[in-house]
Enzyme design. Structure first.
Site, PDB file in Angstrom:
ATOM      1  N   THR A 272      -2.727   5.623 -22.434  1.00 38.98           N
ATOM      2  CA  THR A 272      -2.637   4.293 -21.839  1.00 38.98           C
ATOM      3  C   THR A 272      -1.214   3.806 -22.092  1.00 38.98           C
ATOM      4  OG1 THR A 272      -3.346   3.312 -23.919  1.00 38.98           O
ATOM      5  CG2 THR A 272      -5.049   3.672 -22.261  1.00 38.98           C
TER       6      THR A 272
ATOM      7  N   ASP B 107      -5.252  13.096 -25.948  1.00 40.56           N
ATOM      8  CA  ASP B 107      -5.325  11.709 -25.467  1.00 40.56           C
ATOM      9  C   ASP B 107      -4.650  10.834 -26.523  1.00 40.56           C
ATOM     10  OD1 ASP B 107      -5.976   9.115 -24.821  1.00 40.56           O
ATOM     11  OD2 ASP B 107      -8.089   9.514 -24.408  1.00 40.56           O
TER      12      ASP B 107
ATOM     13  N   GLU C  97      -0.529   4.737  -0.654  1.00 45.42           N
ATOM     14  CA  GLU C  97      -1.358   5.925  -0.890  1.00 45.42           C
ATOM     15  C   GLU C  97      -0.521   7.173  -0.700  1.00 45.42           C
ATOM     16  OE1 GLU C  97      -4.856   5.783   1.516  1.00 45.42           O
ATOM     17  OE2 GLU C  97      -5.822   4.288   0.249  1.00 45.42           O
TER      18      GLU C  97
ATOM     19  N   LYS D 125      -1.088  -0.025 -25.307  1.00 49.62           N
ATOM     20  CA  LYS D 125      -1.438  -0.127 -26.732  1.00 49.62           C
ATOM     21  C   LYS D 125      -0.136  -0.103 -27.543  1.00 49.62           C
ATOM     22  CE  LYS D 125      -6.021   1.503 -25.638  1.00 49.62           C
ATOM     23  NZ  LYS D 125      -7.047   2.560 -25.733  1.00 49.62           N
TER      24      LYS D 125
ATOM     25  N   ARG E  48      -1.169  -2.888 -18.718  1.00 44.07           N
ATOM     26  CA  ARG E  48      -2.329  -2.004 -18.676  1.00 44.07           C
ATOM     27  C   ARG E  48      -2.030  -0.915 -17.648  1.00 44.07           C
ATOM     28  NH1 ARG E  48      -5.261  -4.981 -21.626  1.00 44.07           N
ATOM     29  NH2 ARG E  48      -6.763  -3.347 -22.006  1.00 44.07           N
TER      30      ARG E  48
ATOM     31  N   TYR F 203       0.847  -1.199   0.000  1.00 50.35           N
ATOM     32  CA  TYR F 203       0.000   0.000   0.000  1.00 50.35           C
ATOM     33  C   TYR F 203       0.871   1.233   0.000  1.00 50.35           C
ATOM     34  CZ  TYR F 203      -4.980  -0.456  -0.141  1.00 50.35           C
ATOM     35  OH  TYR F 203      -6.252  -0.619  -0.606  1.00 50.35           O
TER      36      TYR F 203
HETATM   37  C1  LIG Z   1      -8.095   2.909 -24.949  1.00 51.96           C
HETATM   38  C2  LIG Z   1      -8.406   4.348 -24.812  1.00 51.96           C
HETATM   39  C3  LIG Z   1      -8.786   4.891 -23.573  1.00 51.96           C
HETATM   40  C4  LIG Z   1      -9.154   4.068 -22.367  1.00 51.96           C
HETATM   41  O1  LIG Z   1      -8.282   3.178 -21.901  1.00 51.96           O
HETATM   42  P1  LIG Z   1      -8.751   1.997 -20.918  1.00 51.96           P
HETATM   43  O2  LIG Z   1      -7.440   1.551 -20.412  1.00 51.96           O
HETATM   44  O3  LIG Z   1      -9.456   1.009 -21.769  1.00 51.96           O
HETATM   45  O4  LIG Z   1      -9.607   2.574 -19.860  1.00 51.96           O
HETATM   46  C5  LIG Z   1      -8.973   6.262 -23.500  1.00 51.96           C
HETATM   47  N1  LIG Z   1      -8.815   7.040 -24.572  1.00 51.96           N
HETATM   48  C6  LIG Z   1      -8.470   6.552 -25.789  1.00 51.96           C
HETATM   49  C7  LIG Z   1      -8.319   7.492 -26.932  1.00 51.96           C
HETATM   50  C8  LIG Z   1      -8.270   5.193 -25.941  1.00 51.96           C
HETATM   51  O5  LIG Z   1      -7.956   4.722 -27.148  1.00 51.96           O
END
Ligand SMILES: *Cc1c(COP(=O)(O)O)cnc(C)c1O
Length: 419
Positions: free
Chosen positions: A225, A199, A55, A228, A234, A53
């Site tokens: 993220t 994003d 926090e 990807k 993740r 933990y």
């Molecule tokens: C995949 C994605 C997210 C969200 O990611 P998660 O890990 O699935 O919550 C947010 N914004 C964009 C543009 C994404 O492609």
């Protein structure tokens, strides 16, 4: 042997994981938001850091015993700052959606206005879609793509921004095959005094590899993220840029407070260790080469699909993904996804811009090259894969599907997954 203790203590869970491993070995993973992480990342993920933990933030924890946890989180932060060339990062977001939620929490009050790309045109749920928290607790308006070109209509974006005066603008997508002009987005944001959040969840690996222009000089905030194209565990990174700090010097503190204690409790330090490992991998010259090959492969695949009479949204791709409109093939996205899955090719049904069909049964498919490029596939395989997809979608009979399934297996065997 991997997972020996798991096998001894819980054979049911072990079996399921084993089966998933087998499935992956033999299939072409072409969902553009997925990838195959390295064993090093997986080892960090399954480490004892999972138990702790922590926090708070390095040096300011609510629990004792965080000497090494602080070290791992600082290491991860430093690597992220250096790689993305930003002065501030928060690496505690559990995933992309919670990271975006933290951005809302930091810069908007409930009911205030956000502008994002419409889900139907390639945007993400968290950019204001009505079933998501972002469309429920905030007032959301949308921009989209031009029906003819499939490209973001920046003049329209500007027009909508000037009319609606959002306080926050999201630039980024989950199903947009072209480059995003972050500079233009910043000009639009400035014209109405809005925060610009880029994003880059899908494209962050391409940004690192120099295959997509970085938003760092333009956006105030950047979210991504880590699982990807970046090819990590993740997770998520939230960044504040120089111009973000120039706009509001308390922005880093606002982001930190939004993540904890605003939205989350204890950070997943094993995940943060995994992100640190993936950032080291992403800083290597081989990763630059990887990013280049992802795009080359995707463009080759697009070209070969076009030769086989596939209509691609925007007529091609600049990045790692392709959006195909299947209406001329007289097959739904769902049916194509199911048939291709049987043939060993995993991809997803997807709405296309101005889709006449409902989101549950859309007219398109989305596919990409991040994972198959990680396996080492190249030009020759792209030509074959385009032919596989075309045959399955056109013939649709069991015989063809079975024949392609065997060919896919053969191809996969030539490119083993162990890394
Ligand atoms: C995949 C994605 C997210 C969200 O990611 P998660 O890990 O699935 O919550 C947010 N914004 C964009 C543009 C994404 O492609």
């Amino acid at each position: 042997m991997k997972h020996k203790n798991l096998q001894n203590q819980d054979c049911k869970v072990y079996e399921i994981i084993k089966n998933e491993e087998e499935r992956r070995k033999d299939t072409l993973e072409m969902i553009p938001s997925e990838n195959h992480t390295s064993s090093a990342v997986l080892e960090a993920l399954s480490s004892i850091l999972s138990d702790k933990y922590a926090e708070g933030y390095p040096g300011k924890r609510y629990y004792g015993g965080n000497q090494y946890i602080d070290e791992i989180e600082i290491l991860c932060q430093e690597r992220a700052k250096e790689l993305f060339k930003v002065p501030f990062v928060n690496v505690q977001g559990y995933s992309g959606s919670p990271a975006n939620m933290a951005v809302y929490f930091a810069v908007l009050n409930p009911g205030e206005k956000v502008m994002g790309m419409s889900l139907t045109d390639g945007g993400h749920l968290t950019h204001g879609w009505r079933v998501n928290f972002s469309g429920t607790y905030y007032n959301s308006v949308f921009y989209g793509v031009n029906e003819e070109t499939g490209l973001i209509d920046y003049d329209k974006v500007e027009e909508i921004a000037k009319r609606e005066k959002p306080k926050l603008i999201f630039a980024g997508a989950t199903a947009y095959p072209r480059l995003i002009d972050f500079k233009r987005f910043r000009e639009i944001a400035d014209s109405v005094g809005a925060y610009l959040c880029a994003d880059i969840s899908h494209i962050s690996g391409l940004v690192i590899a120099g295959e997509h222009p970085s938003p760092a000089p333009f956006a105030h905030l950047i979210t991504t993220t880590t699982h990807k194209t970046l090819r990590g565990p993740r997770g998520a990174i939230i960044m504040v840029t120089e111009s973000g700090i120039a706009k509001d010097e308390s922005l880093p503190e606002k982001i930190n407070r939004a993540v904890f204690p605003g939205l989350q409790g204890g950070p997943h330090e094993n995940q943060i260790a995994g992100i640190a490992v993936c950032l080291k991998e992403a800083a290597s010259p081989t990763f630059i080469d990887y990013g280049k090959r992802v795009v080359e492969n995707c463009q080759k695949l697009a070209e070969e699909m076009k030769k086989r009479d596939f209509n691609l949204v925007s007529d091609g791709t600049d990045n790692h993904l392709i959006l195909a409109d299947l209406r001329n093939k007289e097959i739904s996205g769902k049916e194509a996804q199911n048939l291709l899955e049987k043939a060993g090719i995993t991809l997803n049904k997807n709405a296309i811009p101005f889709d006449p069909n409902p989101p549950a049964n859309p007219s398109g498919i989305r596919l990409g090259t991040p994972a198959i490029t990680t396996r080492g596939m190249g030009e020759e395989e792209m030509i074959e894969i385009a032919s596989f997809i075309s045959q399955v979608v056109t013939e649709r009979d069991e015989g063809t599907v079975a024949k392609i399934r065997e060919k896919v297996k053969k191809m996969c065997n030539k490119f083993p997954l162990s890394r």
